[in-house]
Design a protein around this motif. Structure first.
Motif, PDB file in Angstrom:
ATOM      1  N   SER A   1       0.831  -1.204   0.000  1.00  0.00           N
ATOM      2  CA  SER A   1       0.000   0.000   0.000  1.00  0.00           C
ATOM      3  C   SER A   1       0.865   1.253   0.000  1.00  0.00           C
ATOM      4  O   SER A   1       0.574   2.218  -0.715  1.00  0.00           O
ATOM      5  N   ALA A   2       1.943   1.253   0.799  1.00  0.00           N
ATOM      6  CA  ALA A   2       2.822   2.420   0.868  1.00  0.00           C
ATOM      7  C   ALA A   2       3.488   2.679  -0.475  1.00  0.00           C
ATOM      8  O   ALA A   2       3.572   3.827  -0.936  1.00  0.00           O
ATOM      9  N   PHE A   3       3.967   1.625  -1.129  1.00  0.00           N
ATOM     10  CA  PHE A   3       4.639   1.789  -2.416  1.00  0.00           C
ATOM     11  C   PHE A   3       3.663   2.212  -3.509  1.00  0.00           C
ATOM     12  O   PHE A   3       3.998   3.031  -4.373  1.00  0.00           O
ATOM     13  N   LEU A   4       2.443   1.663  -3.478  1.00  0.00           N
ATOM     14  CA  LEU A   4       1.447   2.053  -4.481  1.00  0.00           C
ATOM     15  C   LEU A   4       1.041   3.512  -4.288  1.00  0.00           C
ATOM     16  O   LEU A   4       0.915   4.267  -5.270  1.00  0.00           O
ATOM     17  N   SER A   5       0.871   3.936  -3.052  1.00  0.00           N
ATOM     18  CA  SER A   5       0.547   5.335  -2.767  1.00  0.00           C
ATOM     19  C   SER A   5       1.674   6.255  -3.232  1.00  0.00           C
ATOM     20  O   SER A   5       1.424   7.310  -3.824  1.00  0.00           O
ATOM     21  N   TYR A   6       2.898   5.848  -2.971  1.00  0.00           N
ATOM     22  CA  TYR A   6       4.069   6.641  -3.386  1.00  0.00           C
ATOM     23  C   TYR A   6       4.112   6.772  -4.907  1.00  0.00           C
ATOM     24  O   TYR A   6       4.356   7.859  -5.454  1.00  0.00           O
ATOM     25  N   SER A   7       3.872   5.654  -5.584  1.00  0.00           N
ATOM     26  CA  SER A   7       3.913   5.663  -7.048  1.00  0.00           C
ATOM     27  C   SER A   7       2.840   6.568  -7.635  1.00  0.00           C
ATOM     28  O   SER A   7       3.097   7.331  -8.581  1.00  0.00           O
ATOM     29  N   GLU A   8       1.620   6.507  -7.085  1.00  0.00           N
ATOM     30  CA  GLU A   8       0.537   7.352  -7.589  1.00  0.00           C
ATOM     31  C   GLU A   8       0.811   8.827  -7.311  1.00  0.00           C
ATOM     32  O   GLU A   8       0.497   9.690  -8.138  1.00  0.00           O
ATOM     33  N   ALA A   9       1.404   9.126  -6.153  1.00  0.00           N
ATOM     34  CA  ALA A   9       1.746  10.521  -5.838  1.00  0.00           C
ATOM     35  C   ALA A   9       2.785  11.045  -6.820  1.00  0.00           C
ATOM     36  O   ALA A   9       2.689  12.185  -7.299  1.00  0.00           O
ATOM     37  N   ARG A  10       3.766  10.234  -7.119  1.00  0.00           N
ATOM     38  CA  ARG A  10       4.810  10.641  -8.065  1.00  0.00           C
ATOM     39  C   ARG A  10       4.229  10.846  -9.455  1.00  0.00           C
ATOM     40  O   ARG A  10       4.576  11.791 -10.167  1.00  0.00           O
ATOM     41  N   ARG A  11       3.323   9.963  -9.851  1.00  0.00           N
ATOM     42  CA  ARG A  11       2.744  10.029 -11.197  1.00  0.00           C
ATOM     43  C   ARG A  11       1.926  11.296 -11.394  1.00  0.00           C
ATOM     44  O   ARG A  11       1.914  11.879 -12.487  1.00  0.00           O
ATOM     45  N   THR A  12       1.258  11.748 -10.333  1.00  0.00           N
ATOM     46  CA  THR A  12       0.347  12.888 -10.472  1.00  0.00           C
ATOM     47  C   THR A  12       0.939  14.203  -9.974  1.00  0.00           C
ATOM     48  O   THR A  12       0.330  15.253 -10.169  1.00  0.00           O
ATOM     49  N   SER A  13       2.101  14.168  -9.352  1.00  0.00           N
ATOM     50  CA  SER A  13       2.665  15.374  -8.748  1.00  0.00           C
ATOM     51  C   SER A  13       3.312  16.279  -9.796  1.00  0.00           C
ATOM     52  O   SER A  13       3.894  15.809 -10.771  1.00  0.00           O
ATOM     53  N   LYS A  14       3.227  17.590  -9.562  1.00  0.00           N
ATOM     54  CA  LYS A  14       3.928  18.523 -10.435  1.00  0.00           C
ATOM     55  C   LYS A  14       5.411  18.590 -10.094  1.00  0.00           C
ATOM     56  O   LYS A  14       6.199  19.181 -10.838  1.00  0.00           O
TER      57      LYS A  14
END
Length: 496
Positions: A274-287
């Motif tokens: 869950s932590a890694f998936l959350s991190y990946s999604e944050a990176r994908r959508t972050s400016k």
């Protein structure tokens, strides 16, 4: 019994000093245990369980839940300060938390970890209270094909943590997948890559691999070149997590919390994926996606929200169905049974006072976590004042103790040192360790669910596309891979 009567009955159970004291003690014990490398939240809960036998049911369960929640947050403290995750769930926090500490922003990173943890914990608790029945029934729709599609999508995280080279990240992940196959084949009962050693029949110990990959390379690096590591560790720094930091990371915190709630409600997933998936999604959508892995505070927020969002959600299948959401809640079920309680639908009828008492206790736990975490961050300030030549041998002793204590097996300590040298070689050659760890975590889940799907269908691969849930995750996987490929080609990121 009406809602107000149920709330009144629940408050009658927890509205006393003893219940709140048990919750506070549990959180304190959990934070301390989580901050010691190798002593996971699972071990802390298991060691606390015998102390609950003489307590009232509500006090016993609140104590264990406090240890659980405190342990998940506590793991972020050494992850940020000394690049040693206290628990597997805090592995993703290293990626941006430790680079921030190296810049003298450890206090800011720890503050964000605490605020993100408390927010995610509150969201997870609310999801448990409001949607326990619905989420539990939805989780029942997940069989091996659905799990396979979910895990396959989760593996796309690897691209987000591969750093400057996608090829090196892929090679690291392949090595992790290969090591994950070591041990007894659960389908045919044959040994794979055990080299005739019975200690390897159960596979490589996850804690040993985790600490070996992240903590031991730092110690080897210091021993190899002690002059370059003279002085003290990074201080907490004068910078603190501000309201602006929290506001800018709020979307990632809420997204990570929801990811944690979703994955936590599905038995068997756990906090680390869950932590890694959350991190990946944050990176994908972050400016600020280019700053991830280099000390981006949003990355710390996302990973901590992801792992703490699981804590309350794992109670959803436990309370609604009587099925443990993870290993820790399997231990907590033992506390229910010792006190004559049977988790499941009937508990909402026969023991509604305990259910609502737990709900009230969980809401209070989010506030207590903020208080205990704030004190813990200040308490661990002394780590920054210890010279490295003293601190690193102490960390090594804790690592050895933590790994040995899991199974009381000296072989695991040997695995830790071997993986330490592997991690050091990877570090020297700029091969990221995070993809290795993600693949090592998700590899067995991917293989087991694939093989179970094939057994269910008589080797018909169409079962992997059997319903809307599988199609949803296949679609997400395709879109993510396409986006990664397009982004790589546009930015002309080197493959090697």
């Amino acid at each position: 019994m009406s809602l107000m009567d149920s709330l009144a009955a629940g408050f009658a159970l927890v509205g006393n000093i003893e219940a709140f004291l048990m919750l506070f003690i549990g959180l304190t014990v959990g934070v301390i245990a989580g901050a010691i490398p190798g002593l996971s939240a699972t071990m802390a809960v298991a060691l606390t369980l015998p102390f609950t036998f003489a307590m009232t049911p509500i006090n016993a369960i609140l104590l264990l839940l406090g240890v659980y929640k405190g342990g998940i947050f506590g793991g972020s403290i050494p992850a940020i300060l000394i690049k040693t995750p206290g628990t597997p769930a805090s592995s993703a926090t290293i990626l941006d938390g430790h680079p921030m500490a190296e810049r003298g922003e450890a206090g800011r990173a720890l503050g964000m970890a605490l605020y993100a943890s408390c927010t995610a914990d509150a969201v997870s608790n609310l999801a448990l209270i409001l949607f326990a029945g619905w989420l539990a029934s939805f989780a029942l729709n997940f069989g091996p094909p659905e799990f396979f599609a979910l895990i396959l999508f989760s593996l796309t995280i690897i691209a987000g943590v591969s750093g400057e080279s996608l090829l090196r990240g892929a090679l690291s992940a392949l090595a992790g997948l290969l090591l994950a196959t070591i041990g007894l084949d659960l389908v045919y009962g044959t040994n794979r890559f055990t080299l005739g050693n019975p200690n390897m029949m159960g596979g490589l110990n996850f804690i040993a691999v985790l600490i070996g990959l992240f903590a031991i390379p730092e110690i080897i690096s210091m021993a190899w070149n002690p002059v370059a590591h003279l002085g003290k560790t990074r201080a907490l720094g004068k910078s603190r997590c501000t309201w602006a930091d929290y506001k800018n990371s709020f979307k990632s915190i809420i997204r990570g919390s929801m990811i944690g709630v979703f994955l936590g409600s599905i038995p068997g997933i756990g906090a680390a994926p869950s932590a890694f998936l959350s991190y990946s999604e944050a990176r994908r959508t972050s400016k600020n996606k280019d700053n991830f892995g280099k000390g981006e505070i949003e990355g710390v927020a996302a990973s901590e929200a992801g792992n703490n969002g699981v804590a309350g959600a794992t109670l959803i299948p436990l309370l609604a169905l009587g099925v443990p959401g993870d290993v820790i809640t399997a231990i907590i079920i033992g506390a229910f049974m010792v006190h004559g309680l049977q988790p499941g639908p009937m508990m909402f009828i026969l023991n509604v006072d305990i259910i609502y008492g737990l709900f009230i206790g969980l809401i209070v736990s989010s506030v207590f976590l903020l208080l205990v975490g704030s004190v813990a961050i200040r308490g661990f300030r002394f780590v920054a004042d210890v010279p490295k030549r003293i601190l690193m041998p102490g960390v090594l002793i804790l690592c050895i103790y933590g790994v040995f204590a899991v199974n009381n097996n000296i072989f695991d300590v040997g695995v830790m040192f071997v993986m330490g040298w592997v991690g050091y070689i990877m570090m020297r050659n700029r091969i990221p360790a995070a993809p290795f760890l993600i693949a090592f975590i998700l590899g067995p889940l991917l293989e087991d669910n694939f093989r179970q799907s094939m057994l269910m269908s008589g080797s018909d691969p169409s079962i992997l596309f059997r319903g809307p849930i599988t199609w949803f995750f296949w679609f997400l996987t395709f879109v993510t891979v396409f986006a990664i490929t397009r982004s790589t080609l546009r930015k002309k990121v080197p493959l090697s």
